[in-house]
Design a protein around this motif. Sequence first.
Motif, PDB file in Angstrom:
ATOM      1  N   UNK A 114       0.863  -1.225   0.092  1.00 53.23           N
ATOM      2  CA  UNK A 114       0.010  -0.134   0.049  1.00 53.23           C
ATOM      3  C   UNK A 114       0.922   1.040  -0.053  1.00 53.23           C
ATOM      4  N   UNK A 115       0.503   1.965  -0.849  1.00 51.44           N
ATOM      5  CA  UNK A 115       1.401   3.229  -1.043  1.00 51.44           C
ATOM      6  C   UNK A 115       1.261   4.218  -0.099  1.00 51.44           C
ATOM      7  N   UNK A 116      -0.283   4.140   0.356  1.00 52.84           N
ATOM      8  CA  UNK A 116      -0.636   5.158   1.147  1.00 52.84           C
ATOM      9  C   UNK A 116      -0.475   4.784   2.806  1.00 52.84           C
ATOM     10  N   UNK A 117      -0.548   3.359   3.016  1.00 54.18           N
ATOM     11  CA  UNK A 117      -0.381   3.005   4.288  1.00 54.18           C
ATOM     12  C   UNK A 117       1.255   2.593   4.631  1.00 54.18           C
ATOM     13  N   UNK A 118       1.974   2.437   3.387  1.00 56.62           N
ATOM     14  CA  UNK A 118       3.222   2.041   3.666  1.00 56.62           C
ATOM     15  C   UNK A 118       3.499   0.779   4.179  1.00 56.62           C
ATOM     16  N   UNK A 119       2.777  -0.064   3.920  1.00 51.63           N
ATOM     17  CA  UNK A 119       2.912  -1.403   4.436  1.00 51.63           C
ATOM     18  C   UNK A 119       2.521  -2.509   3.291  1.00 51.63           C
ATOM     19  N   UNK A 120       2.662  -3.695   3.730  1.00 48.64           N
ATOM     20  CA  UNK A 120       2.325  -4.898   3.049  1.00 48.64           C
ATOM     21  C   UNK A 120       1.017  -5.397   3.256  1.00 48.64           C
ATOM     22  N   UNK A 121       0.022  -5.294   2.409  1.00 48.45           N
ATOM     23  CA  UNK A 121      -1.420  -5.414   2.590  1.00 48.45           C
ATOM     24  C   UNK A 121      -1.677  -6.975   2.146  1.00 48.45           C
ATOM     25  N   UNK A 122      -1.134  -7.517   1.166  1.00 53.60           N
ATOM     26  CA  UNK A 122      -1.493  -8.776   0.966  1.00 53.60           C
ATOM     27  C   UNK A 122      -0.312  -9.337  -0.240  1.00 53.60           C
ATOM     28  N   UNK A 123      -0.732 -10.404  -1.035  1.00 47.28           N
ATOM     29  CA  UNK A 123      -0.237 -11.106  -1.971  1.00 47.28           C
ATOM     30  C   UNK A 123      -1.054 -11.492  -3.164  1.00 47.28           C
ATOM     31  N   UNK A 124      -0.503 -11.596  -4.358  1.00 51.16           N
ATOM     32  CA  UNK A 124      -1.182 -12.500  -5.402  1.00 51.16           C
ATOM     33  C   UNK A 124      -0.620 -13.818  -5.372  1.00 51.16           C
ATOM     34  N   UNK A 125      -1.191 -14.743  -5.565  1.00 51.52           N
ATOM     35  CA  UNK A 125      -0.514 -16.236  -5.780  1.00 51.52           C
ATOM     36  C   UNK A 125      -0.466 -16.667  -7.005  1.00 51.52           C
ATOM     37  N   UNK A 126       0.660 -17.070  -7.254  1.00 50.23           N
ATOM     38  CA  UNK A 126       1.140 -17.579  -8.598  1.00 50.23           C
ATOM     39  C   UNK A 126       1.419 -19.024  -8.560  1.00 50.23           C
ATOM     40  N   UNK A 127       0.925 -19.542  -9.784  1.00 46.42           N
ATOM     41  CA  UNK A 127       1.173 -21.260  -9.676  1.00 46.42           C
ATOM     42  C   UNK A 127       2.685 -21.410 -10.507  1.00 46.42           C
ATOM     43  N   UNK A 128       3.348 -22.268  -9.979  1.00 55.60           N
ATOM     44  CA  UNK A 128       4.655 -23.002 -10.905  1.00 55.60           C
ATOM     45  C   UNK A 128       4.605 -24.259 -10.754  1.00 55.60           C
ATOM     46  N   UNK A 129       5.185 -24.944 -11.684  1.00 59.53           N
ATOM     47  CA  UNK A 129       5.308 -26.355 -11.933  1.00 59.53           C
ATOM     48  C   UNK A 129       6.579 -26.574 -12.450  1.00 59.53           C
ATOM     49  N   UNK A 130       7.127 -27.548 -11.761  1.00 63.79           N
ATOM     50  CA  UNK A 130       8.646 -28.328 -12.170  1.00 63.79           C
ATOM     51  C   UNK A 130       8.402 -29.640 -12.499  1.00 63.79           C
ATOM     52  N   UNK A 131       8.709 -29.962 -13.802  1.00 71.86           N
ATOM     53  CA  UNK A 131       8.604 -31.360 -14.397  1.00 71.86           C
ATOM     54  C   UNK A 131      10.145 -31.980 -14.778  1.00 71.86           C
TER      55      UNK A 131
ATOM     56  N   UNK B  14      12.688 -31.728 -13.184  1.00 75.37           N
ATOM     57  CA  UNK B  14      13.717 -30.787 -12.800  1.00 75.37           C
ATOM     58  C   UNK B  14      13.985 -29.632 -13.653  1.00 75.37           C
ATOM     59  N   UNK B  15      12.568 -29.315 -14.549  1.00 77.30           N
ATOM     60  CA  UNK B  15      12.620 -28.141 -15.267  1.00 77.30           C
ATOM     61  C   UNK B  15      11.459 -27.568 -15.165  1.00 77.30           C
ATOM     62  N   UNK B  16      11.360 -26.218 -14.997  1.00 73.30           N
ATOM     63  CA  UNK B  16      10.165 -25.354 -14.760  1.00 73.30           C
ATOM     64  C   UNK B  16       9.535 -25.044 -16.123  1.00 73.30           C
ATOM     65  N   UNK B  17       8.046 -25.608 -15.997  1.00 73.79           N
ATOM     66  CA  UNK B  17       7.251 -25.171 -17.309  1.00 73.79           C
ATOM     67  C   UNK B  17       6.649 -23.822 -16.979  1.00 73.79           C
ATOM     68  N   UNK B  18       6.733 -23.168 -17.916  1.00 70.49           N
ATOM     69  CA  UNK B  18       6.180 -21.641 -17.955  1.00 70.49           C
ATOM     70  C   UNK B  18       4.795 -21.840 -17.817  1.00 70.49           C
ATOM     71  N   UNK B  19       4.080 -21.092 -16.902  1.00 66.77           N
ATOM     72  CA  UNK B  19       2.637 -20.879 -16.689  1.00 66.77           C
ATOM     73  C   UNK B  19       1.907 -20.603 -18.101  1.00 66.77           C
ATOM     74  N   UNK B  20       2.702 -19.637 -19.072  1.00 64.99           N
ATOM     75  CA  UNK B  20       2.078 -19.157 -20.277  1.00 64.99           C
ATOM     76  C   UNK B  20       1.920 -20.382 -20.969  1.00 64.99           C
ATOM     77  N   UNK B  21       2.765 -21.477 -20.853  1.00 64.74           N
ATOM     78  CA  UNK B  21       2.441 -22.642 -21.760  1.00 64.74           C
ATOM     79  C   UNK B  21       1.430 -23.748 -21.400  1.00 64.74           C
ATOM     80  N   UNK B  22       1.609 -23.854 -19.765  1.00 62.23           N
ATOM     81  CA  UNK B  22       0.545 -24.872 -19.107  1.00 62.23           C
ATOM     82  C   UNK B  22      -0.661 -24.334 -18.912  1.00 62.23           C
TER      83      UNK B  22
END
Length: 511
Positions: A280-297, A299-307
């Motif tokens: 938060x730019x106004x409160x000057x603090x962390x207010x949350x997070x966006x969850x992102x999914x990742x996949x390793x197959x 021993x290689x990371x598969x891009x979310x833009x692909x899967x």
Amino acid sequence: MNTTATGFIKELGYPGNDPKSLLPKNLVDYQNSALADEKQQHFEFKINQHTFDCELLWHANAKQWNINMVNISSRKLEEQKRDSQAQINPDTGLDNHYVFKQVIEQMVDQRLTFTVGQIEIRSYSKLLADNDFETSRKVMKELSDLLQGTCVEKHQNVRLFQLTEKSFGLVFQKSNCHATVKQIVATINNQVKNQLFSGQHSVKLDYGFTSFPSDGKSADEIIRNTRIALENSASQEFTDYMMFSNELGKSVERQNSLQDAMRSAIVDNHFQLFFQPQYSLKEKRIIGAEVLIRWQLNEQWISPSEFIPLAEHSGLILPLGDWILTSVCQKAQHIVAMGFEDIVIAVNISPKQFSAPNFVKMVKRALLSSGLAAKNLELEITEGVLFTKEADTINTLNQLNQMGIKLAIDDFGTGYSSLSYLQVFPVTKLKIDQSFVRNMHLNKADKSIVRSVIELGNELGVTLIAEGVEESEQVDLLTQMGCDEIQGYWLSKPLDESYFSHFLHSNKLLS
């Protein structure tokens, strides 16, 4: 010799009444087989247009042969008629997919150079839904006539088939297949765009082509690869046709492999969730997070833009989306239990997941099973979702809003970009797409777009969050413009659960 045989000899115009005139010329071969196998022989043979069913038996004691012949010409004609009907589409009179495959098999056996094509009506299911079945049949008949005129009559050695209720097949011999394919497609499209089928329907066609022997060794392989080319053509809005290639084959093979691996990964919990902090730019603090999914197959990371697009296309996005939402709620509750009671965790919801009939129930179940309060969950949807089945969308969003769940529009500015819908839909946050944020400190146009979105959003009372913030100059500009929140590498890269917890504690945000 019986009277039937005598009459038949006369009908055939054979001289005399010699019964040997009715015997097959290769009778000795059948006799030898009967003696060798020590059993009677059963075979068919023809005299002119007549077919006989014969049984040949050697009587060892009497040392003589017995042959019983039955005229089955009428039965054979009926069988041929049924076979012919089974191989022809009754509506268009075209040979069907059985003959299509037979022709390709014969050409493969002869080692000829040829090209195979499949043509399909795009959005045929909509045509069926909007009209009765009889109208759809008329459309196919008229399209069949058009294809006959443009493919068969104007191009030599082109043979046309009807493969399914919505698709046709082509087979032709040409040395320069690419030039011929381009010409055929252009000819058909020019005719189709100027015609209304059944008096009122315009038609869009997709095409896929394969060449032998370069694109397959067998008829099955050629037909399969032609279908692959067709499906890839259908998935691309502005592609007239697709020629199969080794690259396309490898791409489809990888997609199939990833799809199989994805099914197992969902069951075995092999996907990972990362948290990208929001500030938060106004409160000057962390207010949350966006969850992102990742996949390793392997021993290689598969891009979310692909899967992710693959999951959407295959339908796996539904079980994957359910797993993500359930897991996010569980992890979010764990973070809340550590003392971060006001944290808001955002999760992307795919259009297919959002439109599923049981979506609201699934969200309730995820909250209930995890113990997470609705106020700690934010669902991000794309603009396009809002304009699909609007009444159902409003109902779903209202139910979620009444539960206390926060609702955000992801990648704002890349879709419909109309703030008017905010008066109808209970949206609480807009995410300014990173494509505008990335160069806003360098590009006046991007800077103006971001400023306009922030001003309009503030007037309508929604929260504005900028994605992809990486530079201090961007932070300063967004603060001056009145943007509420930011996320991006300036603040932090995506973190796994343990690092995110450490990040929160290190920033002394414990309530």
